[in-house]
Design an enzyme around this catalytic site. Structure first.
Site, PDB file in Angstrom:
ATOM      1  N   ASP A 152       0.857  -1.187   0.000  1.00  0.00           N
ATOM      2  CA  ASP A 152       0.000   0.000   0.000  1.00  0.00           C
ATOM      3  C   ASP A 152       0.897   1.241   0.000  1.00  0.00           C
ATOM      4  O   ASP A 152       1.471   1.594   1.043  1.00  0.00           O
ATOM      5  CB  ASP A 152      -0.910   0.011   1.224  1.00  0.00           C
ATOM      6  CG  ASP A 152      -1.996  -1.060   1.166  1.00  0.00           C
ATOM      7  OD1 ASP A 152      -1.740  -2.141   0.602  1.00  0.00           O
ATOM      8  OD2 ASP A 152      -3.084  -0.815   1.717  1.00  0.00           O
ATOM      9  N   LYS A 199      -6.895   3.365  -3.416  1.00  0.00           N
ATOM     10  CA  LYS A 199      -7.322   3.398  -2.018  1.00  0.00           C
ATOM     11  C   LYS A 199      -7.553   4.845  -1.608  1.00  0.00           C
ATOM     12  O   LYS A 199      -6.788   5.736  -1.976  1.00  0.00           O
ATOM     13  CB  LYS A 199      -6.240   2.736  -1.158  1.00  0.00           C
ATOM     14  CG  LYS A 199      -6.478   2.729   0.333  1.00  0.00           C
ATOM     15  CD  LYS A 199      -5.330   1.990   1.032  1.00  0.00           C
ATOM     16  CE  LYS A 199      -5.386   2.095   2.540  1.00  0.00           C
ATOM     17  NZ  LYS A 199      -4.250   1.403   3.195  1.00  0.00           N
ATOM     18  N   LYS A 208     -10.340   0.306  -2.456  1.00  0.00           N
ATOM     19  CA  LYS A 208     -10.199   0.101  -1.018  1.00  0.00           C
ATOM     20  C   LYS A 208     -10.457   1.406  -0.262  1.00  0.00           C
ATOM     21  O   LYS A 208      -9.620   2.299  -0.272  1.00  0.00           O
ATOM     22  CB  LYS A 208      -8.795  -0.417  -0.678  1.00  0.00           C
ATOM     23  CG  LYS A 208      -8.570  -0.634   0.829  1.00  0.00           C
ATOM     24  CD  LYS A 208      -7.171  -1.172   1.111  1.00  0.00           C
ATOM     25  CE  LYS A 208      -6.890  -1.254   2.603  1.00  0.00           C
ATOM     26  NZ  LYS A 208      -5.533  -1.785   2.900  1.00  0.00           N
TER      27      LYS A 208
END
Length: 317
Positions: free
Chosen positions: A154, A217, A253
């Site tokens: 991430d 995300k 996400k």
């Protein structure tokens, strides 16, 4: 799921994009006003929500012992007797992944191996949460996390590149993140609360996908404003547009501030409406959360027993 990236020159129209802000807000209000599912349907959706969670600990006081507890909870997210009451004890329900700092990846890999499960380890990287370190350092952080066993990375973007309209520089930077990840999945954190406008959110989403991100995300969870429905709608429409243009499905996400079972149900409903059932699987949808699982388990306990659990009734993560 390694995404096919697109050369930047093929989407030079990115600078001309404008988002209809009032229309996005109206759509977000519709989502928030909708009634949630009840009873058996609610329990089923909550169990499904568990399988989308990236169970997360990103605290300065993280130790190997609390990472071990997190991993155990990831493998056994709902108490066995509750699953048996729902006839779901043999469905191997686990969270989608565990998410930790790079220095804790080895701890997570060891704990999950000892537990005998194949839950992926996700690591934040690239100077999380601010992304304000030298590019060379950020790239090395990715490589080290992958070497330690992380199969998902991430990354955070350099927000200044968005705020100053340096789209090609942002594209080039994410391309380097993609290369450093190797076979690991790349989840690109946009930190939408710091991007200034919904138009910038759309543009950053599109650039991240063009550059080879497997997921986009919303947030680090450390910003003042994290996952919100207006931002999510813009990002989901960008994912849909990208799919229509390229045929590539990119994951989504949301993270930050998603704490209650009711929140989780609203997010699942939004994904279903905007992208369809095809996206309702861990390969294309995740929820970044640290406390959400506890409330989901409490709600399932209430569904099974008719009363709410005391804190000592449910194991801590």
């Amino acid at each position: 799921m390694l995404t096919v990236w697109l050369p930047f020159k093929y989407l030079s129209w990115i600078s001309k994009v404008q988002v209809n802000h009032p229309a996005v807000l109206r759509r977000a209000q519709q989502v928030q006003a909708r009634r949630t599912v009840k009873k058996e349907w609610q329990a089923a959706w909550l169990l499904k929500a568990v399988t989308f969670i990236d169970l997360t600990t990103l605290s300065g006081d993280d130790t190997s012992s609390n990472v071990q507890r997190l991993c155990y909870k990831a493998k056994y997210p709902i108490r066995e007797d509750l699953l048996k009451a729902l006839n779901m004890h043999d469905k191997d329900i686990t969270t989608a992944a565990v998410c930790v700092y790079p220095a804790r990846v080895c701890d997570a890999v060891r704990a999950l191996k000892a537990a005998g499960c194949n839950i992926p380890v996700a690591s934040v990287a690239t100077g999380f949460p601010a992304g304000q370190t030298h590019l060379k350092t950020r790239l090395e952080e990715i490589r080290l996390a992958v070497e330690d066993g992380a199969s998902e990375i991430d990354v955070v973007i350099n927000r200044s590149l968005v705020l100053t309209g340096q789209w090609e520089a942002l594209y080039d930077e994410i391309r380097q993140f993609r290369k450093a990840c190797g076979e690991a999945h790349l989840k690109t954190i946009l930190a939408t609360g710091e991007l200034g406008s919904l138009t910038n959110v759309y543009k950053a989403s599109m650039i991240a996908m063009m550059a080879g991100s497997d997921f986009i995300k919303t947030s680090t969870g450390k910003e003042t404003v994290n996952a919100t429905f207006p931002v999510a709608i813009v990002m989901l429409r960008a994912i849909r547009d990208f799919f229509w243009k390229t045929g590539n499905k990119i994951g989504f996400k949301p993270a930050g501030g998603i704490r209650s079972a009711k929140d989780a149900l609203a997010w699942l409903s939004l994904i279903k409406e905007e992208l369809g059932d095809e996206w309702l699987k861990p390969e294309l949808f995740r929820i970044g959360a640290s406390t959400l699982l506890s409330d989901i388990e409490r709600q399932i306990y209430h569904h099974v027993t008719g009363r709410y659990a005391a804190y000592h009734d449910l194991p801590m993560s």
